[in-house]
Motif scaffolding. Structure first.
Motif, PDB file in Angstrom:
ATOM      1  N   HIS A  11      36.817  46.268  46.761  1.00  0.00           N
ATOM      2  CA  HIS A  11      36.819  45.575  48.044  1.00  0.00           C
ATOM      3  C   HIS A  11      37.728  44.340  47.952  1.00  0.00           C
ATOM      4  O   HIS A  11      38.549  44.086  48.819  1.00  0.00           O
ATOM      5  CB  HIS A  11      35.401  45.159  48.425  1.00  0.00           C
ATOM      6  CG  HIS A  11      35.333  44.275  49.623  1.00  0.00           C
ATOM      7  ND1 HIS A  11      35.619  44.733  50.888  1.00  0.00           N
ATOM      8  CD2 HIS A  11      35.042  42.957  49.743  1.00  0.00           C
ATOM      9  CE1 HIS A  11      35.511  43.725  51.752  1.00  0.00           C
ATOM     10  NE2 HIS A  11      35.154  42.651  51.074  1.00  0.00           N
ATOM     11  N   MET A  12      37.563  43.574  46.840  1.00  0.00           N
ATOM     12  CA  MET A  12      38.361  42.375  46.607  1.00  0.00           C
ATOM     13  C   MET A  12      38.425  42.100  45.115  1.00  0.00           C
ATOM     14  O   MET A  12      37.482  42.385  44.387  1.00  0.00           O
ATOM     15  CB  MET A  12      37.742  41.163  47.317  1.00  0.00           C
ATOM     16  CG  MET A  12      38.524  39.876  47.114  1.00  0.00           C
ATOM     17  SD  MET A  12      37.914  38.464  48.072  1.00  0.00           S
ATOM     18  CE  MET A  12      36.378  38.111  47.240  1.00  0.00           C
ATOM     19  N   VAL A  13      39.552  41.531  44.684  1.00  0.00           N
ATOM     20  CA  VAL A  13      39.707  41.101  43.295  1.00  0.00           C
ATOM     21  C   VAL A  13      40.164  39.646  43.319  1.00  0.00           C
ATOM     22  O   VAL A  13      41.119  39.300  44.020  1.00  0.00           O
ATOM     23  CB  VAL A  13      40.740  41.972  42.542  1.00  0.00           C
ATOM     24  CG1 VAL A  13      40.909  41.479  41.108  1.00  0.00           C
ATOM     25  CG2 VAL A  13      40.322  43.443  42.557  1.00  0.00           C
ATOM     26  N   VAL A  14      39.465  38.783  42.572  1.00  0.00           N
ATOM     27  CA  VAL A  14      39.848  37.381  42.438  1.00  0.00           C
ATOM     28  C   VAL A  14      40.560  37.233  41.100  1.00  0.00           C
ATOM     29  O   VAL A  14      40.045  37.661  40.058  1.00  0.00           O
ATOM     30  CB  VAL A  14      38.622  36.445  42.529  1.00  0.00           C
ATOM     31  CG1 VAL A  14      39.036  34.990  42.328  1.00  0.00           C
ATOM     32  CG2 VAL A  14      37.929  36.621  43.878  1.00  0.00           C
ATOM     33  N   VAL A  15      41.755  36.643  41.144  1.00  0.00           N
ATOM     34  CA  VAL A  15      42.645  36.590  39.985  1.00  0.00           C
ATOM     35  C   VAL A  15      42.907  35.132  39.597  1.00  0.00           C
ATOM     36  O   VAL A  15      43.149  34.298  40.478  1.00  0.00           O
ATOM     37  CB  VAL A  15      43.985  37.289  40.332  1.00  0.00           C
ATOM     38  CG1 VAL A  15      44.920  37.298  39.137  1.00  0.00           C
ATOM     39  CG2 VAL A  15      43.740  38.700  40.834  1.00  0.00           C
ATOM     40  N   PRO A  16      42.889  34.803  38.287  1.00  0.00           N
ATOM     41  CA  PRO A  16      43.171  33.431  37.849  1.00  0.00           C
ATOM     42  C   PRO A  16      44.679  33.168  37.750  1.00  0.00           C
ATOM     43  O   PRO A  16      45.297  33.360  36.703  1.00  0.00           O
ATOM     44  CB  PRO A  16      42.495  33.362  36.477  1.00  0.00           C
ATOM     45  CG  PRO A  16      42.580  34.768  35.952  1.00  0.00           C
ATOM     46  CD  PRO A  16      42.460  35.652  37.169  1.00  0.00           C
ATOM     47  N   MET A  42      42.749  41.356  48.893  1.00  0.00           N
ATOM     48  CA  MET A  42      42.070  42.448  49.594  1.00  0.00           C
ATOM     49  C   MET A  42      43.140  43.404  50.122  1.00  0.00           C
ATOM     50  O   MET A  42      44.329  43.080  50.120  1.00  0.00           O
ATOM     51  CB  MET A  42      41.222  41.895  50.745  1.00  0.00           C
ATOM     52  CG  MET A  42      40.100  40.989  50.287  1.00  0.00           C
ATOM     53  SD  MET A  42      39.202  40.220  51.650  1.00  0.00           S
ATOM     54  CE  MET A  42      38.207  41.606  52.186  1.00  0.00           C
ATOM     55  N   GLU A  43      42.717  44.564  50.599  1.00  0.00           N
ATOM     56  CA  GLU A  43      43.623  45.534  51.196  1.00  0.00           C
ATOM     57  C   GLU A  43      44.475  44.845  52.264  1.00  0.00           C
ATOM     58  O   GLU A  43      43.974  44.059  53.057  1.00  0.00           O
ATOM     59  CB  GLU A  43      42.827  46.682  51.828  1.00  0.00           C
ATOM     60  CG  GLU A  43      43.660  47.691  52.562  1.00  0.00           C
ATOM     61  CD  GLU A  43      44.509  48.566  51.660  1.00  0.00           C
ATOM     62  OE1 GLU A  43      45.516  49.099  52.147  1.00  0.00           O
ATOM     63  OE2 GLU A  43      44.168  48.721  50.470  1.00  0.00           O
ATOM     64  N   ILE A  52      39.028  37.801  35.646  1.00  0.00           N
ATOM     65  CA  ILE A  52      39.257  38.548  36.872  1.00  0.00           C
ATOM     66  C   ILE A  52      37.870  38.914  37.399  1.00  0.00           C
ATOM     67  O   ILE A  52      37.013  39.339  36.623  1.00  0.00           O
ATOM     68  CB  ILE A  52      40.058  39.830  36.590  1.00  0.00           C
ATOM     69  CG1 ILE A  52      41.439  39.488  36.064  1.00  0.00           C
ATOM     70  CG2 ILE A  52      40.145  40.708  37.826  1.00  0.00           C
ATOM     71  CD1 ILE A  52      42.164  40.683  35.482  1.00  0.00           C
ATOM     72  N   GLU A  53      37.650  38.727  38.687  1.00  0.00           N
ATOM     73  CA  GLU A  53      36.375  39.097  39.297  1.00  0.00           C
ATOM     74  C   GLU A  53      36.618  40.267  40.240  1.00  0.00           C
ATOM     75  O   GLU A  53      37.394  40.146  41.192  1.00  0.00           O
ATOM     76  CB  GLU A  53      35.778  37.912  40.058  1.00  0.00           C
ATOM     77  CG  GLU A  53      35.429  36.754  39.157  1.00  0.00           C
ATOM     78  CD  GLU A  53      34.840  35.586  39.912  1.00  0.00           C
ATOM     79  OE1 GLU A  53      34.939  35.534  41.147  1.00  0.00           O
ATOM     80  OE2 GLU A  53      34.262  34.708  39.251  1.00  0.00           O
TER      81      GLU A  53
END
Length: 85
Positions: A20-25, A34-35, A49-50
């Motif tokens: 759905h979403m990826v949080v990147v440092p 997101m898409e 990475i989350e």
């Protein structure tokens, strides 16, 4: 719709999945993808990475050290120098 996401190290393809979403440092701060995100490329700082499988879900965390992140037409690709875990 889901974000296509790949995590790659010099040794192997670690993960190829939808999220759905990826949080990147990023080196200029953490950012969420997101898409449909606008295309760009940045370097990574050491961090986690989350990966959110769905809206409201708890994230899966994968620690990365250095590398690059690229957001493009095909989704998000993270080229990490190394990962922990």
């Amino acid at each position: 719709m889901a974000l296509q996401f790949e995590l790659v190290t010099p040794e192997k393809l670690v993960r190829s999945d939808e999220a759905h979403m990826v949080v990147v440092p990023g080196v200029e701060g953490d950012f969420g993808v997101m898409e449909g995100h606008a295309p760009f490329m940045t370097t990574l700082k050491d961090g986690a990475i989350e990966i959110y499988a769905s809206a409201g879900s708890e994230p899966e965390r994968i620690a990365v050290s250095g590398g690059f992140a690229e957001v493009g037409d095909k989704g998000l690709t993270i080229l990490a120098e190394s990962i922990e875990g």
